[in-house]
Write an enzyme that holds these catalytic residues in place. Structure first.
Site, PDB file in Angstrom:
ATOM      1  N   LYS A  54     -11.241  40.311  99.028  1.00 45.50           N
ATOM      2  CA  LYS A  54     -10.728  39.089  98.383  1.00 45.50           C
ATOM      3  C   LYS A  54      -9.279  39.290  97.962  1.00 45.50           C
ATOM      4  O   LYS A  54      -8.431  38.417  98.166  1.00 45.50           O
ATOM      5  CB  LYS A  54     -11.590  38.737  97.155  1.00 45.50           C
ATOM      6  CG  LYS A  54     -12.957  38.211  97.524  1.00 45.50           C
ATOM      7  CD  LYS A  54     -13.926  38.170  96.351  1.00 45.50           C
ATOM      8  CE  LYS A  54     -15.316  37.764  96.857  1.00 45.50           C
ATOM      9  NZ  LYS A  54     -16.367  37.822  95.859  1.00 45.50           N
ATOM     10  N   GLN A  98     -16.820  39.277  89.605  1.00 46.57           N
ATOM     11  CA  GLN A  98     -17.672  39.701  90.722  1.00 46.57           C
ATOM     12  C   GLN A  98     -19.110  39.912  90.239  1.00 46.57           C
ATOM     13  O   GLN A  98     -19.349  40.619  89.258  1.00 46.57           O
ATOM     14  CB  GLN A  98     -17.111  41.001  91.330  1.00 46.57           C
ATOM     15  CG  GLN A  98     -17.872  41.487  92.554  1.00 46.57           C
ATOM     16  CD  GLN A  98     -17.747  40.560  93.767  1.00 46.57           C
ATOM     17  OE1 GLN A  98     -16.731  39.911  93.974  1.00 46.57           O
ATOM     18  NE2 GLN A  98     -18.808  40.470  94.558  1.00 46.57           N
ATOM     19  N   ASP A 121     -15.079  30.136  91.489  1.00 44.37           N
ATOM     20  CA  ASP A 121     -16.404  30.335  92.078  1.00 44.37           C
ATOM     21  C   ASP A 121     -17.289  29.105  91.861  1.00 44.37           C
ATOM     22  O   ASP A 121     -18.387  29.036  92.401  1.00 44.37           O
ATOM     23  CB  ASP A 121     -17.083  31.552  91.429  1.00 44.37           C
ATOM     24  CG  ASP A 121     -17.293  32.688  92.418  1.00 44.37           C
ATOM     25  OD1 ASP A 121     -17.073  32.467  93.619  1.00 44.37           O
ATOM     26  OD2 ASP A 121     -17.686  33.785  91.988  1.00 44.37           O
TER      27      ASP A 121
END
Ligand code: NAD
Length: 298
Positions: A54, A98, A121
């Protein structure tokens, strides 16, 4: 007739090119780059790889990369402090925590510390609520990636029957809502669904996100269906999905491979969300001050 393979690697590269172009225009307009902040807790090998990818792709798209790596035994309050610091930092457009967190630490209260407008997200309650109401917001990356794959494939959705196998907060539920937004008739199947094959055989579009290797076989698919495999499982034979690709490809019209299908799209959509977050924030800043909710103060 063997199915068309939907090339997620190529489509993701296209999305990243589009993002890089938008980043370029954003820099020209504002004099600075959108910033992606990644927060990794612990040293889970798969998470290290995902976060590394990422960060690399964000930098390649021209974004600034801010990274915080905390030890596996970091307390909830120390993770919260890092998230609060990034939330307050104007150079950070998007924050990614994460998941999963180590030691089964609950992620919910930490995710809620991420401001809605930096929630790239799409996992905060407010963004989930905006999606449920069909209002603009940041959408979860994996289901957004699936929608882009379907669009690129030219799959018809309006009035068609889409069956989503899986009802997780991360994939199944937002997937169903995004399909509904495009006027599909949506059914959600889950671990307690009876006679899964009878249900999935009704699908014009079948999205498998059960997390069960090889769950979906030819007997689950009607001829001509579009099949999207979200599952990822590491096995001795390499990566496999929730779909038995070779046999389903004999029945379906189009299918995503694993690897090279949905996987690359998830990061591409994260980058897309980050540039969108930066653009919206800049536009809101130009218009009126933004309140804590992320909605311009009236
Ligand atoms: P999860 O375990 O949170 O949810 C799985 C869902 O599937 C549950 O709602 C459960 O009810 C349902 N389910 C389980 N067994 C079933 C069965 N036999 N029949 C019908 N439904 C069943 O998983 P998740 O986070 O939603 O992820 C699903 C899969 O997608 C996993 O393999 C995960 O690794 C993968 N994934 C891939 C990406 C990507 O970028 N490609 C991103 C996220 C998740």
């Amino acid at each position: 007739m063997p199915a068309v393979l939907i090339d997620g690697t190529a489509i993701a590269a296209r999305v990243r090119d589009e993002v890089a172009e938008r980043v370029h225009r954003y820099r020209e307009r504002t004099g600075r780059a959108p910033g992606l902040a990644t927060v990794l807790v612990g040293d889970d090998p798969a998470s290290l790889v995902y976060v590394g990818r990422k960060r690399r792709l964000a930098a390649e798209a021209g974004m600034t990369d801010q990274h915080r790596h905390l030890p596996a035994d970091a307390s909830g309050s120390s993770i919260a402090a890092v998230l609060d610091e990034l939330a307050a930092d104007d150079a950070v457009s998007g924050i990614l925590l994460q998941l999963p967190l180590p030691n089964r630490m609950a992620s919910g209260p930490l995710i809620e510390r991420i401001p809605t407008w930096k929630d790239v997200d799409g996992l905060t309650t407010l963004n989930a609520g905006l999606l449920a109401r069909g209002e603009p917001g940041l959408r979860p990356c994996t289901p957004s990636g699936v929608m882009r794959l379907l669009a690129e494939t030219g799959a018809a959705l309006e009035g068609r029957h889409a069956v989503v196998v899986g009802r997780s907060e991360l994939v199944g539920r937002p997937m169903a809502q995004l399909l509904l937004e495009r006027h599909a008739t949506v059914t959600i199947a889950h671990s307690r669904t009876r006679d899964l094959a009878a249900l999935t055989r009704q699908a014009d579009v079948l999205v498998a996100a059960a997390g069960v290797p090889g769950l979906i076989g030819a007997e689950h698919v009607t001829p001509g269906a579009v099949v999207i495999d979200v599952g990822i499982h590491r096995t001795d034979d390499g990566l496999v999905g929730d779909v038995r690709t070779a046999e389903v490809a004999e029945v379906a019209a189009a299918i995503t491979p694993v690897p090279g299908g949905v996987g690359p799209m998830t990061i591409a959509m994260l980058l897309s969300n980050t540039v969108v977050a930066a653009e919206r924030r800049a536009a809101a800043g130009r218009a009126r001050p933004v309140a804590a909710s992320g909605v311009p103060a009236s």
